[in-house]
Scaffold this active site. Sequence first.
Site, PDB file in Angstrom:
ATOM      1  N   LYS A   1      29.659 -52.980  -0.131  1.00  0.00           N
ATOM      2  CA  LYS A   1      29.635 -54.519  -0.187  1.00  0.00           C
ATOM      3  C   LYS A   1      30.280 -55.172  -1.223  1.00  0.00           C
ATOM      4  O   LYS A   1      30.530 -54.487  -2.440  1.00  0.00           O
ATOM      5  CB  LYS A   1      27.918 -54.635  -0.541  1.00  0.00           C
ATOM      6  CG  LYS A   1      27.482 -56.093  -0.487  1.00  0.00           C
ATOM      7  CD  LYS A   1      25.908 -56.139  -0.562  1.00  0.00           C
ATOM      8  CE  LYS A   1      25.291 -57.419  -0.560  1.00  0.00           C
ATOM      9  NZ  LYS A   1      23.773 -57.419  -0.546  1.00  0.00           N
TER      10      LYS A   1
ATOM     11  N   SER B   1      21.653 -59.912   2.387  1.00  0.00           N
ATOM     12  CA  SER B   1      23.032 -60.235   1.839  1.00  0.00           C
ATOM     13  C   SER B   1      24.059 -59.177   2.294  1.00  0.00           C
ATOM     14  O   SER B   1      25.233 -59.738   2.010  1.00  0.00           O
ATOM     15  CB  SER B   1      22.923 -60.684   0.372  1.00  0.00           C
ATOM     16  OG  SER B   1      22.636 -59.500  -0.258  1.00  0.00           O
TER      17      SER B   1
ATOM     18  N   SER C   1      17.992 -57.276   1.717  1.00  0.00           N
ATOM     19  CA  SER C   1      19.228 -57.403   2.070  1.00  0.00           C
ATOM     20  C   SER C   1      20.022 -56.085   2.658  1.00  0.00           C
ATOM     21  O   SER C   1      21.179 -56.238   2.975  1.00  0.00           O
ATOM     22  CB  SER C   1      20.060 -57.743   0.710  1.00  0.00           C
ATOM     23  OG  SER C   1      19.597 -59.155   0.452  1.00  0.00           O
TER      24      SER C   1
END
Length: 588
Positions: free
Chosen positions: A150, A225, A249
């Site tokens: 990420k 996210s 997330s």
Amino acid sequence: MIQEMLTQLLPELEVDPRTVSALLCASAAAVAALNWMQRRRIQEKMEEARRMRDLGLQRMEKAVQRFKQQNPGADPSRILSLPLVELAEKLKEGSLSAESVLYTYVDKALAATRELNCVRHLIPECEEQLQDLQGQKEKGLLHGVPVSIKDHMSYKGHLSTCGFAPFLGPPEQEDSVLVQVLKRQGAIPFAITNVPQSLFNYDCSNAIFGQTLNPWDHRKSPGGSSGGEGALIAAGGSILGFGSDLGGSIRLPSSFCGLCGLKPTGKRLSLSGVTAPVPGLLSVTGTIGPMARDVDGLALCMRALLGEDLFQLDPTVPPIPFNEKLFCASTPLRIGYYETDSYFLLPPCMRRAVRETRELLQEAGHTLVPFAPPRVDYVVNELFMRGAFADGGSTLTDLFAQDLVDPGLKPQVNCYRIPSLVKKILALLVRPLFPRLAWHLDALCGVRSAKAMWQHQACVLAYRTEFIAKWKKLQLDVVLCPVLGPAFTLGYPGKLLAAVSSTMLYNTLDFPAGVVPVTTVTETDEEELLHHRGHYNDAWDRRLRKAVEGAVGLPVAVQCVALPWQEELCLRFMKEVETLACERKKCV
């Protein structure tokens, strides 16, 4: 008008009001010019970031073409079809080359991001690491496995942006601990994936790199996210990825994209070197964890990470190795379950998934016990929201003031920007008709003092004690419950922040929780959705119905939860759910 006011206000001064008026106009013009210059600087930084991304993609495209020319007989479909555990075994024994696997996945990731915009940057240094692997005598558990990370997990020489233009500064000076451990285990980080601006959203769009799409349906969000991770893995462009989870997330993109994802206990894996838009947040526990296509892949990943390399590099991580015995146990489980948390009633398909999974588990010999999580409305508003926005949202609004706000985040950001006094007045006015919005507005005011912050922390601990006591009284091993889904239509996540109560709960408690896909949305689910009213039948319930409509064929998942530090038990439960769901699909 202005001149008349100035004449009245300045009777004693020998100052021409027209001069003062001109100065004020000049000042206003100067402010406007400064704002324009600031926006222009932001746009230039964004353009440079996009240019660097494109150059990186082009460089890796050339590397892939070079590999294909040198290896015309390579079969990418065979490599892409292998589950992670089998791929890792073949890499370790040498029946597959790390070079062929890496370039196959880079090629697939390039195709995926052209379609979905899921990769923020490819990592050219992966080619250097590939060369380093060839000289290694000892092979780690992830030897040669390409992995994606990420955006905000530091990789030396690359940016960690959190989707914010103010973070487009100097590149990271060293790898995060997670990346260092992955490399020591032989994994090859090759892609950095896209995120929503600020990470405080479960869509995946920012003003720098744009909107990421769901591979199942481009009208839908991949979740967030860790949305870039979810989209890339679901599209076949990565076999193992890493996300972070503050309110869901990891679990939400896993649910939206049909993946398995694990949110560990907060400190089970190292957060050292992970950039946070709101540093120092303690009231709600964030964590990082793996995402993959199957539970065995998650287990292999945790097995590789939970070792001496991790414990030496980050002494703040408890030295708890992977418990193989707990993961491989086969004794029947005592499982608590619920279909709704009584705060946000999820769509019919998500409740059906829990119901059907409960029946499968009962048939397999496990004991299922009804369980009702206490006071989830209190958790969402007083514990999670007030804790996550303890400063009234000022840290985030300061960052947004230095950036161009992504359109999907404007409803959230506008809410943050309302002064606290106005939020409180609005909360009083709307409470009779829209109580959940009133609680939400009041919670966004945050806490007013250090004393109030201590009291808040004490309330979190007291609730955790209450929850565990209820769990223990029923002698539960694990809990089966719903997760938000199916995938939302683009634009809706920013309008329904409180809909993630199903995942927020376990961040507040700091329990390990995972997501497993078990079925898909049916025509019957879609018909039942037409009659969905929710617990409150308010604007949020009606908006939820709109957000998930048109989802026939999309993945539907369940959530599996264990007590703190029992990730292996959580994975074992997830594996049981996955196995039973797969057997059921074969029988249908």
